[in-house]
Design a protein around this motif. Structure first.
Motif, PDB file in Angstrom:
ATOM      1  N   PRO A 227      37.585  27.222  48.459  1.00  0.00           N
ATOM      2  CA  PRO A 227      38.014  26.983  47.130  1.00  0.00           C
ATOM      3  C   PRO A 227      37.406  26.020  46.450  1.00  0.00           C
ATOM      4  CG  PRO A 227      39.688  27.208  49.037  1.00  0.00           C
ATOM      5  CD  PRO A 227      38.384  27.179  49.494  1.00  0.00           C
ATOM      6  N   ASP A 228      36.848  24.702  47.328  1.00  0.00           N
ATOM      7  CA  ASP A 228      36.216  23.763  46.580  1.00  0.00           C
ATOM      8  C   ASP A 228      34.844  24.047  46.078  1.00  0.00           C
ATOM      9  OD1 ASP A 228      38.620  22.547  47.313  1.00  0.00           O
ATOM     10  OD2 ASP A 228      37.639  21.688  49.079  1.00  0.00           O
ATOM     11  N   CYS A 229      34.131  24.833  46.643  1.00  0.00           N
ATOM     12  CA  CYS A 229      32.659  25.204  46.302  1.00  0.00           C
ATOM     13  C   CYS A 229      32.398  26.492  45.874  1.00  0.00           C
ATOM     14  CB  CYS A 229      31.699  24.742  47.540  1.00  0.00           C
ATOM     15  SG  CYS A 229      29.956  24.654  47.042  1.00  0.00           S
ATOM     16  N   GLY A 230      33.010  27.341  46.663  1.00  0.00           N
ATOM     17  CA  GLY A 230      32.932  28.950  46.103  1.00  0.00           C
ATOM     18  C   GLY A 230      33.705  29.110  44.994  1.00  0.00           C
ATOM     19  N   GLY A 231      34.939  28.454  44.687  1.00  0.00           N
ATOM     20  CA  GLY A 231      35.844  28.747  43.793  1.00  0.00           C
ATOM     21  C   GLY A 231      35.120  28.407  42.219  1.00  0.00           C
ATOM     22  N   PRO A 232      34.541  27.108  42.009  1.00  0.00           N
ATOM     23  CA  PRO A 232      33.950  26.848  41.265  1.00  0.00           C
ATOM     24  C   PRO A 232      32.386  27.527  40.557  1.00  0.00           C
ATOM     25  CG  PRO A 232      34.249  24.801  42.284  1.00  0.00           C
ATOM     26  CD  PRO A 232      34.584  26.196  43.141  1.00  0.00           C
ATOM     27  N   LEU A 233      31.741  28.096  41.932  1.00  0.00           N
ATOM     28  CA  LEU A 233      30.773  28.816  41.557  1.00  0.00           C
ATOM     29  C   LEU A 233      30.897  30.095  40.792  1.00  0.00           C
ATOM     30  CD1 LEU A 233      27.561  29.225  42.208  1.00  0.00           C
ATOM     31  CD2 LEU A 233      28.367  30.375  44.118  1.00  0.00           C
ATOM     32  N   VAL A 234      32.048  30.822  41.407  1.00  0.00           N
ATOM     33  CA  VAL A 234      32.544  31.941  40.682  1.00  0.00           C
ATOM     34  C   VAL A 234      32.927  31.918  39.065  1.00  0.00           C
ATOM     35  CG1 VAL A 234      34.287  33.907  40.574  1.00  0.00           C
ATOM     36  CG2 VAL A 234      33.307  32.962  42.813  1.00  0.00           C
ATOM     37  N   VAL A 239      27.288  31.418  35.365  1.00  0.00           N
ATOM     38  CA  VAL A 239      27.249  32.658  36.255  1.00  0.00           C
ATOM     39  C   VAL A 239      27.608  33.675  35.738  1.00  0.00           C
ATOM     40  CG1 VAL A 239      28.139  33.280  38.554  1.00  0.00           C
ATOM     41  CG2 VAL A 239      27.345  30.908  38.284  1.00  0.00           C
ATOM     42  N   ARG A 240      26.740  34.942  35.725  1.00  0.00           N
ATOM     43  CA  ARG A 240      27.016  35.964  35.182  1.00  0.00           C
ATOM     44  C   ARG A 240      27.003  37.213  36.026  1.00  0.00           C
ATOM     45  NH1 ARG A 240      29.490  34.510  31.366  1.00  0.00           N
ATOM     46  NH2 ARG A 240      29.369  36.591  30.343  1.00  0.00           N
ATOM     47  N   LYS A 241      27.068  37.147  37.302  1.00  0.00           N
ATOM     48  CA  LYS A 241      27.307  38.028  38.048  1.00  0.00           C
ATOM     49  C   LYS A 241      27.750  37.402  39.575  1.00  0.00           C
ATOM     50  CE  LYS A 241      26.799  41.469  40.863  1.00  0.00           C
ATOM     51  NZ  LYS A 241      27.082  42.844  41.154  1.00  0.00           N
ATOM     52  N   VAL A 242      28.545  38.035  40.248  1.00  0.00           N
ATOM     53  CA  VAL A 242      29.129  37.580  41.374  1.00  0.00           C
ATOM     54  C   VAL A 242      28.866  38.509  42.550  1.00  0.00           C
ATOM     55  CG1 VAL A 242      30.892  36.538  42.915  1.00  0.00           C
ATOM     56  CG2 VAL A 242      30.456  35.628  40.699  1.00  0.00           C
ATOM     57  N   THR A 243      28.453  38.263  43.441  1.00  0.00           N
ATOM     58  CA  THR A 243      28.120  39.257  44.549  1.00  0.00           C
ATOM     59  C   THR A 243      29.016  38.504  45.750  1.00  0.00           C
ATOM     60  OG1 THR A 243      26.714  40.415  46.388  1.00  0.00           O
ATOM     61  CG2 THR A 243      25.811  38.732  45.184  1.00  0.00           C
ATOM     62  N   PHE A 244      29.815  39.012  46.314  1.00  0.00           N
ATOM     63  CA  PHE A 244      30.542  38.552  47.467  1.00  0.00           C
ATOM     64  C   PHE A 244      30.833  39.219  48.898  1.00  0.00           C
ATOM     65  CE2 PHE A 244      34.943  38.208  49.440  1.00  0.00           C
ATOM     66  CZ  PHE A 244      35.011  36.834  49.819  1.00  0.00           C
ATOM     67  N   THR A 245      30.676  38.545  49.893  1.00  0.00           N
ATOM     68  CA  THR A 245      31.145  39.457  51.238  1.00  0.00           C
ATOM     69  C   THR A 245      31.956  38.390  51.821  1.00  0.00           C
ATOM     70  OG1 THR A 245      28.917  40.645  51.291  1.00  0.00           O
ATOM     71  CG2 THR A 245      30.112  40.399  53.357  1.00  0.00           C
ATOM     72  N   GLY A 246      33.184  39.177  52.341  1.00  0.00           N
ATOM     73  CA  GLY A 246      34.263  38.241  52.958  1.00  0.00           C
ATOM     74  C   GLY A 246      35.541  39.034  53.125  1.00  0.00           C
ATOM     75  N   SER A 247      36.592  38.291  53.206  1.00  0.00           N
ATOM     76  CA  SER A 247      37.947  38.965  53.406  1.00  0.00           C
ATOM     77  C   SER A 247      38.398  39.527  52.170  1.00  0.00           C
ATOM     78  CB  SER A 247      38.958  37.991  53.910  1.00  0.00           C
ATOM     79  OG  SER A 247      39.042  36.907  53.039  1.00  0.00           O
ATOM     80  N   VAL A 248      39.344  40.454  52.292  1.00  0.00           N
ATOM     81  CA  VAL A 248      39.950  41.114  51.043  1.00  0.00           C
ATOM     82  C   VAL A 248      40.843  40.171  50.363  1.00  0.00           C
ATOM     83  CG1 VAL A 248      41.862  42.979  50.541  1.00  0.00           C
ATOM     84  CG2 VAL A 248      40.163  43.307  52.452  1.00  0.00           C
ATOM     85  N   GLU A 249      41.242  39.269  51.064  1.00  0.00           N
ATOM     86  CA  GLU A 249      42.206  38.192  50.315  1.00  0.00           C
ATOM     87  C   GLU A 249      41.330  37.495  49.229  1.00  0.00           C
ATOM     88  OE1 GLU A 249      42.292  38.416  53.430  1.00  0.00           O
ATOM     89  OE2 GLU A 249      43.878  39.796  53.356  1.00  0.00           O
ATOM     90  N   THR A 250      40.353  36.934  49.870  1.00  0.00           N
ATOM     91  CA  THR A 250      39.188  35.991  48.923  1.00  0.00           C
ATOM     92  C   THR A 250      38.647  36.992  47.850  1.00  0.00           C
ATOM     93  OG1 THR A 250      38.943  34.687  51.020  1.00  0.00           O
ATOM     94  CG2 THR A 250      37.598  34.404  49.162  1.00  0.00           C
ATOM     95  N   GLY A 251      38.317  37.989  48.437  1.00  0.00           N
ATOM     96  CA  GLY A 251      37.598  38.952  47.555  1.00  0.00           C
ATOM     97  C   GLY A 251      38.622  39.335  46.079  1.00  0.00           C
ATOM     98  N   LYS A 252      39.927  39.403  46.363  1.00  0.00           N
ATOM     99  CA  LYS A 252      40.777  39.618  45.163  1.00  0.00           C
ATOM    100  C   LYS A 252      40.752  38.299  44.269  1.00  0.00           C
ATOM    101  CE  LYS A 252      43.687  42.973  47.373  1.00  0.00           C
ATOM    102  NZ  LYS A 252      45.220  43.120  47.910  1.00  0.00           N
ATOM    103  N   ILE A 253      40.668  37.159  44.833  1.00  0.00           N
ATOM    104  CA  ILE A 253      40.819  36.144  44.276  1.00  0.00           C
ATOM    105  C   ILE A 253      39.344  35.989  43.402  1.00  0.00           C
ATOM    106  CG2 ILE A 253      40.266  33.401  44.310  1.00  0.00           C
ATOM    107  CD1 ILE A 253      42.088  33.530  46.942  1.00  0.00           C
ATOM    108  N   VAL A 254      38.322  35.914  43.967  1.00  0.00           N
ATOM    109  CA  VAL A 254      37.008  36.262  43.295  1.00  0.00           C
ATOM    110  C   VAL A 254      36.991  37.259  42.014  1.00  0.00           C
ATOM    111  CG1 VAL A 254      34.472  36.736  43.509  1.00  0.00           C
ATOM    112  CG2 VAL A 254      35.609  35.454  45.287  1.00  0.00           C
ATOM    113  N   TYR A 255      37.553  38.197  42.362  1.00  0.00           N
ATOM    114  CA  TYR A 255      37.695  39.361  41.553  1.00  0.00           C
ATOM    115  C   TYR A 255      38.614  38.895  40.332  1.00  0.00           C
ATOM    116  CZ  TYR A 255      37.447  44.378  40.055  1.00  0.00           C
ATOM    117  OH  TYR A 255      37.102  45.749  39.408  1.00  0.00           O
TER     118      TYR A 255
END
Ligand code: ADP
Length: 503
Positions: A227-234, A239-255
């Motif tokens: 949340p403190d570092c990945g969150g601000p990056l997204v 940042v004009r594109k995000v590519t993420f690998t991880g859990s479904v829950e976090t993937g939804k937050i990123v999306y």
């Protein structure tokens, strides 16, 4: 452990403990190592002993801003470089990495607990291979000519998206990072990676080595918490594109965050991959295939792990016995020991999560837990996060162990009687990442490859993601593809249309 000011050796370093200390407390931004702006760091722990082996820089929004702004500046120049030249530089990164493969294998074994011989060295070997594959694709960033009108030249060109934010997990971080960074760079983007808390070191080392070849600022890496570092990056506007690998829950937050900015995302999320074994399979090869499909050497910590194994009833008992016997022969121990087949779980939190699933399974009426292999007896490993692999039988399809991703050495074996029954069970899942069918019956094989709901279906094998083959799931397993030319074109460029009126 205090942050160590050790300089990072340029030469390959086969002592992972020394290298871990040297890499302590650093991000890599703008072509150089830098500490977190806050000065904070967090521990990197050897899961085989519980000992702290390094500190990682604890990135936050300020570090993200520094890295992204640098990456945005560097990207302008990078995008102007001819595409094949960019590819050649990425290819040259592979040559720079190759002498470090053994070093990287040892370092990742130290921080993740994955056995060196069976897993960590294997992963290290994939990095250069991926860089070489994408490095050769610069010339494929082609557009089209469109037949609009005789006096209008109408064409499309592929343009980079800008700064790519890449968020990676801890299970195969070097491989997954390479699959994101290599195509993004060749396509003319710059990249800021946020590494996983549990495994920040080997990927940091890769970034430093690649930066010996690349212009400063095009490839940067930050460590820090989600949340403190990945969150601000997204969330960062540049940042004009995000590519993420991880859990479904976090993937939804990123999306959701990406949706606010209307930027594209690629999401590689979890899996609950079925393996279907027909009685006519090549028995011994399929038993071995079950072990590799379930990634037991990686303690099952794989998105594509065959965590549901359906076996045709006539061979069910024999298959269970053979699988257990083969697992019993596998050696659990120090991840850095060449004799070790199976290392540790990555972290105490993951250990507790997996243990809770095992307890739930054991408490389920009618279920049997077949514990396999044996815990190491070496007193030096007594605090290690070792967990015996478990094969469950007798679980209903409603069980959480059959439905949820455990990400541990736990698989569920279930007998089936008809192809239709097993197809229904296999597809009855929120996930759709991978599946495999084991049979010598061509009709079953072909029919199942078409009817299984998964991004990747294999027959009589179950390999991990391979460069050149599109990889990505359906349903909750994610959005978009990685690992291929298609992935580079569709997910790291946009197509601009140009029309020129003649005369
Ligand atoms: P797991 O820890 O089970 O691998 P996560 O999805 O939590 O799965 O972690 C995958 C990556 O996502 C890690 O690098 C983690 O730090 C990062 N992450 C976690 N939470 C967030 C968040 N809210 N925003 C962005 N990245 C996150």
């Amino acid at each position: 452990m205090a942050d160590k000011p050790d300089t990072v050796p340029a030469e390959p370093c086969l002592d992972p403990f020394a290298l871990a200390r040297a890499l302590s407390g650093k991000h890599f931004i703008g072509g150089r190592f830098v500490p977190a702006l806050s000065g904070r760091s967090f521990p990197v722990v050897n899961p085989a002993t519980g000992a702290e082996v390094a500190r990682a820089a604890e990135g936050d929004a300020a570090d993200v801003a520094a890295a992204v702004e640098d990456a945005a500046r560097a990207q302008k120049e990078w995008a102007r470089m001819p595409a094949r030249r960019r590819g050649a530089l990425v290819h040259a990164c592979a040559a720079a990495i190759r002498p470090h493969i053994e070093e990287l294998g040892r370092l990742i074994a130290l921080e993740t607990g994955k056995a060196l011989r069976t897993e960590s060295r294997v992963e290290a070997n994939t990095v250069a291979d991926i860089l070489e594959f994408f490095g050769g694709l610069g010339g494929e960033l082609k557009g089209e000519t469109v037949p609009f009108a005789p006096d209008v030249l109408s064409i499309t060109v592929r343009e980079p998206l800008g700064v790519v934010g890449a968020i990676i997990p801890w299970n195969v971080p070097m491989l997954l990072m390479s699959l994101k960074v290599a195509p993004a760079l060749v396509a003319g983007n710059s990249v800021v990676v946020k590494s996983a808390e549990e495994a920040p070191l080997a990927v940091l080392r890769i970034c430093e080595i690649m930066n010996r070849v690349l212009p400063p600022g095009v490839f940067n890496i930050l460590s820090g918490f989600g949340p403190d570092c990945g969150g601000p990056l997204v969330a960062h506007p540049l940042v004009r594109k995000v590519t993420f690998t991880g859990s479904v829950e976090t993937g939804k937050i990123v999306y959701r965050t990406a949706a606010e900015k209307l930027i594209p995302v690629t999401l590689e999320l979890g899996g609950k991959s079925p393996m279907i074994v027909f009685a006519d399979c090549d028995f011994d090869r399929t038993v071995q295939g079950a072990l590799t499909s379930m990634r037991f050497t990686r303690q099952g910590q794989s998105c594509t792990a065959a965590s549901r194994i359906y076996v045709e009833r006539p061979i069910f008992d024999r298959f269970l016995a053979a699988m257990k016997a083969a697992l019993d022969r596998m050696v659990m121990g120090d991840p850095l020991d060449e004799r070790t087949d199976i290392g540790t779980i990555v972290s105490p939190a993951q250990y507790e999560k997996v243990r809770a699933y095992i307890e739930e399974g054991r408490a389920t009426p009618g279920a049997t837990a077949h514990l396999c292999s044996a815990l190491p007896t070496d007193p030096a490993l007594k605090k290690g996060l070792f967990l015996q692999p478990v094969i469950f039988t007798g679980l209903e399809s409603s069980s959480r162990l059959v439905r949820e991703e455990i990400f541990g050495p736990v698989t569920v074996l279930t007998p089936f009687d008809t192809p239709e029954q097993v197809l229904a069970w296999a597809n009855d899942s929120d996930y759709g990442l991978a599946a495999s069918v084991w049979t010598n019956n061509l009709k079953h094989a072909l029919e199942f490859t078409h009817r299984l709901e998964a991004g990747l279906v294999q027959v009589n094998q179950n390999l991990v993601v391979q460069a050149n083959l599109s990889y990505g799931g359906v349903k909750n397993s994610g959005l978009g593809k990685e690992a291929s030319l298609e992935a580079m074109l569709e997910h790291f460029t946009h197509k601009k249309t140009i029309m020129m009126k003649m005369g």
